[in-house]
Design a protein around this motif. Structure first.
Motif, short mmCIF file in Angstrom:
data_model
loop_
_atom_site.label_atom_id
_atom_site.label_comp_id
_atom_site.label_asym_id
_atom_site.label_seq_id
_atom_site.Cartn_x
_atom_site.Cartn_y
_atom_site.Cartn_z
N ARG A 93 15.09 -14.46 26.50
CA ARG A 93 15.35 -14.33 27.63
C ARG A 93 16.41 -15.51 27.99
N VAL A 94 15.93 -16.63 27.32
CA VAL A 94 17.13 -17.98 27.49
C VAL A 94 18.37 -17.44 26.91
N PHE A 95 18.36 -16.77 25.68
CA PHE A 95 19.64 -16.40 25.06
C PHE A 95 20.41 -15.44 25.91
N GLY A 96 19.77 -14.60 26.40
CA GLY A 96 20.41 -13.42 27.53
C GLY A 96 21.01 -14.53 28.65
N MET A 97 20.23 -15.22 29.26
CA MET A 97 20.75 -16.14 30.41
C MET A 97 21.90 -16.78 30.10
N LEU A 98 21.91 -17.71 28.70
CA LEU A 98 23.04 -18.46 28.47
C LEU A 98 24.42 -17.47 28.33
N ARG A 99 24.07 -16.31 27.56
CA ARG A 99 25.28 -15.52 27.73
C ARG A 99 25.69 -15.05 29.18
N ALA A 100 24.82 -14.76 30.07
CA ALA A 100 25.01 -14.30 31.45
C ALA A 100 26.15 -15.30 32.20
N GLU A 128 23.81 -10.97 11.39
CA GLU A 128 23.11 -10.64 12.71
C GLU A 128 23.40 -9.35 13.53
N GLY A 129 24.39 -8.76 12.95
CA GLY A 129 24.75 -7.28 13.30
C GLY A 129 25.12 -7.19 14.87
N TYR A 130 26.08 -8.19 15.29
CA TYR A 130 26.46 -8.55 16.40
C TYR A 130 27.23 -7.28 17.27
N ARG A 131 26.69 -6.94 18.44
CA ARG A 131 27.38 -5.86 19.30
C ARG A 131 28.05 -6.54 20.38
N PRO A 132 28.64 -5.67 21.13
CA PRO A 132 29.32 -6.43 22.37
C PRO A 132 28.36 -6.68 23.54
N ALA A 133 28.58 -7.77 24.13
CA ALA A 133 27.90 -8.36 25.36
C ALA A 133 27.95 -7.01 26.36
N ARG A 134 26.75 -6.74 26.99
CA ARG A 134 26.66 -5.93 27.88
C ARG A 134 26.67 -6.48 29.20
N ALA A 135 27.07 -5.56 30.12
CA ALA A 135 26.67 -6.04 31.66
C ALA A 135 25.32 -5.58 32.17
N ARG A 136 24.78 -6.59 32.80
CA ARG A 136 23.34 -6.46 33.03
C ARG A 136 23.41 -6.60 34.75
N GLU A 137 22.79 -5.53 35.29
CA GLU A 137 22.66 -5.52 36.81
C GLU A 137 22.06 -6.96 37.47
N ALA A 138 20.96 -7.59 36.84
CA ALA A 138 20.49 -8.55 37.03
C ALA A 138 21.18 -9.69 37.52
N PHE A 139 22.39 -9.91 36.76
CA PHE A 139 23.37 -11.04 36.65
C PHE A 139 24.68 -10.76 37.25
N ALA A 140 24.75 -9.42 37.97
CA ALA A 140 26.09 -8.93 38.38
C ALA A 140 26.49 -9.75 39.68
N GLY A 141 25.73 -10.02 40.66
CA GLY A 141 26.05 -10.83 41.82
C GLY A 141 26.42 -12.20 41.56
N ARG A 142 25.76 -12.74 40.49
CA ARG A 142 26.01 -14.20 40.08
C ARG A 142 27.27 -14.53 39.53
N ARG A 143 27.83 -13.47 38.61
CA ARG A 143 28.89 -13.42 37.91
C ARG A 143 29.86 -13.27 38.74
N ALA A 144 30.00 -12.33 39.83
CA ALA A 144 31.05 -11.93 40.38
C ALA A 144 31.22 -12.98 41.57
N ALA A 145 29.95 -13.78 42.04
CA ALA A 145 30.25 -14.90 42.82
C ALA A 145 30.93 -16.02 42.20
N ALA A 146 30.66 -16.27 40.76
CA ALA A 146 31.32 -17.21 40.14
C ALA A 146 32.73 -16.94 39.53
#
Length: 286
Positions: A98-105, A120-138
């Motif tokens: 969860r912290v890993f995902g938050m730091l990415r967000a 680690e088989g890296y994949r693209p970062a994905r958009a997460r609805e839970a963080f959409a508002g915070r990212r847009a505001a920033a």
């Protein structure tokens, strides 16, 4: 989750329960940066609506505020292993993820070494609805960019990380990188940036090149060799280290590897959280 440091009048209220996303985001917020990039106001993720003139401090920025910020996120066992059988997942936990995902967000860009992409088989970062508002505001896009650092460019450019990311993947390499591999990366859709005069990438120039593109809230997830290079170059601002209540023995890598620095770099503790025996630490440069 419990807050052990810093102790505040709300410390007791955050004990022994799962934290919400806003609480985690506030706990791991980036500092307000000079020149307009802010970390977001507590509870809202709000950033200044207008940027100041170039070189001027952002609203809320302290005098001497940094223009960019590089933090690392790593996990370590009690006996210092950064991985088990070549991967970090066996010493991680659900809360650590969860912290890993938050730091990415919260980040503009995630910087990772080529070997970690392969292991680690890296994949693209994905958009997460839970963080959409915070990212847009920033003032951020829907997901952070992934920036892969590689001298040889010996990467599988058919991977989704390169062919189908939400945000184009960046590849940082040296000016002397093999021309055919540069062409292959660009053909796959990656954007190639040069951050070194020879084949290798200069860590300080990599940070600067990303910042010049407006990617100033930076997160590196390693691996140990890349983190060691950032440490040696003196460009790491913050370490978010999860201490896992596990023992692995063996000869696994530590969180940072490579040549030793002449004098150990001293950091100061900024925050300490605990859940189920896992310690979630934040250390900042002094």
């Amino acid at each position: 989750m419990r807050r052990l440091f810093p102790v505040t009048d709300q410390t007791a209220e955050t004990s022994d329960r799962e934290w919400g996303l806003d609480e985690l985001a506030d706990a791991y917020a980036y500092p307000v940066l000079a020149g307009g990039a802010a970390a977001g106001a507590p509870g809202t993720g709000a950033a200044p609506s207008t940027a100041p003139a170039a070189g001027a401090p952002a609203a809320g920025a302290l005098p001497g505020a940094p223009a960019h910020w590089l933090r690392a996120n790593m996990v370590s066992s009690l006996d210092g292993a950064a991985q088990h059988d070549g991967r970090s997942q066996p010493i991680s936990s659900d809360t650590d993820m969860r912290v890993f995902g938050m730091l990415r967000a919260l980040a503009d860009v995630v910087v990772v070494g080529a070997e970690t992409v392969r292991l680690e088989g890296y994949r693209p970062a994905r958009a997460r609805e839970a963080f959409a508002g915070r990212r847009a505001a920033a003032g951020q896009g829907p997901a952070p960019a992934i920036a892969v650092i590689s001298a040889s460019l010996q990467l599988d450019f058919a991977l989704p990380l390169f062919t189908s990311p939400l945000v184009p993947t960046l590849v940082l390499t040296g000016a002397a990188a093999p021309a055919d591999r540069v062409a292959e990366a660009r053909k796959a859709g990656a954007e190639v940036l040069f951050a070194g005069d020879g084949a290798a990438v200069d860590p300080a120039r990599a940070v600067a090149v990303l910042a010049e593109r407006g990617l100033r809230r930076q997160l590196t997830e390693g691996g140990p060799r890349l983190l060691g290079q950032f440490v040696a170059a003196g460009v790491l601002d913050e370490l978010c280290l999860t201490v896992s209540p596990t023992l692995t023995a063996g000869d696994a890598q530590r969180i940072a590897s490579g040549p030793s620095v002449a004098v150990p770099h001293r950091l100061e503790l900024a925050a300490l959280l605990e859940e189920a025996g896992f310690l979630f630490t934040r250390y900042r440069r002094i």
